[in-house]
Design an enzyme around this catalytic site. Structure first.
Site, PDB file in Angstrom:
ATOM      1  N   LYS A 179      -4.949  -0.902  -1.663  1.00 22.46           N
ATOM      2  CA  LYS A 179      -3.525  -0.824  -2.031  1.00 22.46           C
ATOM      3  C   LYS A 179      -2.719   0.164  -1.195  1.00 22.46           C
ATOM      4  O   LYS A 179      -1.665   0.641  -1.607  1.00 22.46           O
ATOM      5  CB  LYS A 179      -3.332  -0.503  -3.529  1.00 22.46           C
ATOM      6  CG  LYS A 179      -4.137  -1.337  -4.485  1.00 22.46           C
ATOM      7  CD  LYS A 179      -4.258  -2.775  -4.098  1.00 22.46           C
ATOM      8  CE  LYS A 179      -2.989  -3.582  -4.244  1.00 22.46           C
ATOM      9  NZ  LYS A 179      -3.204  -4.969  -3.757  1.00 22.46           N
ATOM     10  N   SER A 230      -0.186   0.614  -7.969  1.00 25.01           N
ATOM     11  CA  SER A 230      -0.443  -0.662  -7.313  1.00 25.01           C
ATOM     12  C   SER A 230      -1.843  -1.180  -7.672  1.00 25.01           C
ATOM     13  O   SER A 230      -2.038  -2.369  -7.933  1.00 25.01           O
ATOM     14  CB  SER A 230      -0.306  -0.481  -5.796  1.00 25.01           C
ATOM     15  OG  SER A 230      -0.464  -1.704  -5.134  1.00 25.01           O
ATOM     16  N   HIS A 260     -12.536  -1.771   3.255  1.00 23.75           N
ATOM     17  CA  HIS A 260     -12.143  -0.603   2.453  1.00 23.75           C
ATOM     18  C   HIS A 260     -13.289   0.404   2.378  1.00 23.75           C
ATOM     19  O   HIS A 260     -13.266   1.312   1.550  1.00 23.75           O
ATOM     20  CB  HIS A 260     -11.795  -1.020   1.024  1.00 23.75           C
ATOM     21  CG  HIS A 260     -10.603  -1.924   0.908  1.00 23.75           C
ATOM     22  ND1 HIS A 260      -9.381  -1.624   1.453  1.00 23.75           N
ATOM     23  CD2 HIS A 260     -10.452  -3.125   0.287  1.00 23.75           C
ATOM     24  CE1 HIS A 260      -8.524  -2.596   1.168  1.00 23.75           C
ATOM     25  NE2 HIS A 260      -9.155  -3.519   0.473  1.00 23.75           N
TER      26      HIS A 260
HETATM   27  P1  A3P Z   1       2.821  -2.443  -4.391  1.00 27.40           P
HETATM   28  O1  A3P Z   1       1.834  -2.988  -5.364  1.00 27.40           O
HETATM   29  O2  A3P Z   1       3.163  -1.008  -4.651  1.00 27.40           O
HETATM   30  O3  A3P Z   1       4.028  -3.292  -4.237  1.00 27.40           O
HETATM   31  P2  A3P Z   1      -2.996  -3.712   0.225  1.00 27.40           P
HETATM   32  O4  A3P Z   1      -2.582  -4.719   1.214  1.00 27.40           O
HETATM   33  O5  A3P Z   1      -3.722  -2.537   0.796  1.00 27.40           O
HETATM   34  O6  A3P Z   1      -3.703  -4.339  -0.944  1.00 27.40           O
HETATM   35  O7  A3P Z   1      -1.666  -3.032  -0.351  1.00 27.40           O
HETATM   36  C1  A3P Z   1      -0.766  -3.759  -1.144  1.00 27.40           C
HETATM   37  C2  A3P Z   1       0.496  -2.960  -1.321  1.00 27.40           C
HETATM   38  O8  A3P Z   1       1.225  -2.956  -0.077  1.00 27.40           O
HETATM   39  C3  A3P Z   1       1.410  -3.555  -2.369  1.00 27.40           C
HETATM   40  O9  A3P Z   1       2.103  -2.433  -2.940  1.00 27.40           O
HETATM   41  C4  A3P Z   1       2.302  -4.419  -1.502  1.00 27.40           C
HETATM   42  O10 A3P Z   1       3.535  -4.761  -2.102  1.00 27.40           O
HETATM   43  C5  A3P Z   1       2.518  -3.499  -0.309  1.00 27.40           C
HETATM   44  N1  A3P Z   1       2.972  -4.211   0.889  1.00 27.40           N
HETATM   45  C6  A3P Z   1       2.467  -5.308   1.469  1.00 27.40           C
HETATM   46  N2  A3P Z   1       3.187  -5.690   2.532  1.00 27.40           N
HETATM   47  C7  A3P Z   1       4.194  -4.786   2.658  1.00 27.40           C
HETATM   48  C8  A3P Z   1       5.297  -4.637   3.564  1.00 27.40           C
HETATM   49  N3  A3P Z   1       5.499  -5.488   4.560  1.00 27.40           N
HETATM   50  N4  A3P Z   1       6.135  -3.592   3.360  1.00 27.40           N
HETATM   51  C9  A3P Z   1       5.942  -2.724   2.360  1.00 27.40           C
HETATM   52  N5  A3P Z   1       4.921  -2.819   1.462  1.00 27.40           N
HETATM   53  C10 A3P Z   1       4.057  -3.840   1.607  1.00 27.40           C
END
Ligand code: A3P
Length: 289
Positions: free
Chosen positions: A42, A132, A102
């Site tokens: 996340k 998240s 991860h």
């Molecule tokens: P939130 O749940 O706070 O919205 P991962 O890819 O490591 O699983 O992380 C997911 C998080 O990154 C989510 O956060 C998601 O919305 C956010 N995320 C993904 N793409 C993004 C982007 N282009 N800009 C900002 N946040 C992004």
């Protein structure tokens, strides 16, 4: 749905079915030029994966490295029944590849260091990660049921969630960043100035791209664009892996959503945890951008 309990690999808790495929992760051979993206869950994995692969494709959204099923970049330790595992997918692609994981410094297979792979690590502040991750655990049935927000918060502080302690993860990668070929980035910096961070990635990958291509990459990797793009919003993933009717994968994409989730006392507990865990390191995080 019966949610599998967490498994354990060398002391690191990971998703149960992932742990069952661990022998294949240990056998995995990195190749010359492979680039590894590593994060605590996340922290912006999908975002940086999209950026890195688009850089390699010179900004062409239609092109992507071959092999990945639900996403641009295959996920090393991914393993759930009836779907090709991360290692199966990766073994079918010729290096150089982009690979995401991860895993902690301690559990990452040595092959990545033996082959001198470049690593891009992205870290995000613990309060936003926690929020998240809570929503993600709710919607991803291969993870244990997170319980209430308070229960999840307690498990998170105790490191009893998939991939263990947030602070160990970010600190251990921080410690080795200068001994290895590692670019250590922060989600908050990417939000603040995505162009600046993309330029860091380009520089790290020894790549130059014309301004208009950088512009294109910026556009394709904005939160809104990625939320609408079926190749990046994970809507193609079966609901047995991610049930987006519970919570969307592309949820908010901001810094500071923790303010909407924590009570004052929960926030103070997290501050205390953060102070204790970060004392003695020069690693620090921003909680608001
Ligand atoms: P939130 O749940 O706070 O919205 P991962 O890819 O490591 O699983 O992380 C997911 C998080 O990154 C989510 O956060 C998601 O919305 C956010 N995320 C993904 N793409 C993004 C982007 N282009 N800009 C900002 N946040 C992004």
């Amino acid at each position: 749905v019966v949610r599998p309990p967490l498994g354990d690999v060398s002391g690191l808790p990971i998703v149960g079915p992932f742990a069952e495929n661990w022998a294949n992760v240990q056998k995995f051979q990195a190749g010359e030029g492979d680039v590894l993206i590593d994060t605590y869950p996340k922290s912006g994995t999908t975002w940086i994966s999209e950026i890195v692969d688009l850089i390699l494709q010179n900004g062409d959204k239609k092109k992507a490295q071959r092999g990945a099923i639900f996403e641009r970049v295959p996920f090393l330790e991914f393993a759930v029944p009836k779907i090709p595992t991360g290692t199966e997918v990766l073994n079918a692609i010729e290096p150089p590849r982009v690979i995401k994981s991860h895993l902690s410094v301690q559990t990452l297979p040595n092959t990545f260091w033996e082959k001198n792979c470049k690593v891009i690590y992205v870290a995000r502040n613990l309060k936003d990660v926690l929020v998240s991750y809570y929503h993600f655990n709710r919607m991803a049935p291969v993870f244990p049921d997170p319980g209430t927000f308070e229960e999840f918060l307690q498990s998170f502080i105790e490191g009893k969630v998939a991939y263990g302690s947030w602070s160990d993860h970010v600190k251990d990668w921080w410690k080795i960043r200068q001994e290895r070929d590692i670019l250590y980035l922060f989600y908050e910096d990417m939000l603040e100035d995505p162009r600046r961070e993309i330029m860091k990635v380009l520089n790290f990958m020894n790549k130059k791209l014309p301004d208009e291509i950088v512009e294109k990459i910026l556009k394709h990797t904005s939160f809104q664009a990625m939320k609408e793009n079926p190749k990046t919003n994970y809507t193609a993933i079966p609901s047995t892996i991610m049930d987006q009717s519970v919570s969307p994968f592309m949820r908010k994409g901001i810094c500071g959503d923790w303010k909407n989730h924590f009570t004052v006392s929960q926030s103070e507990r997290l501050d205390e945890y953060y102070q204790k865990e970060m004392s003695g390191t020069d690693l620090s995080f921003r909680f608001l951008v």
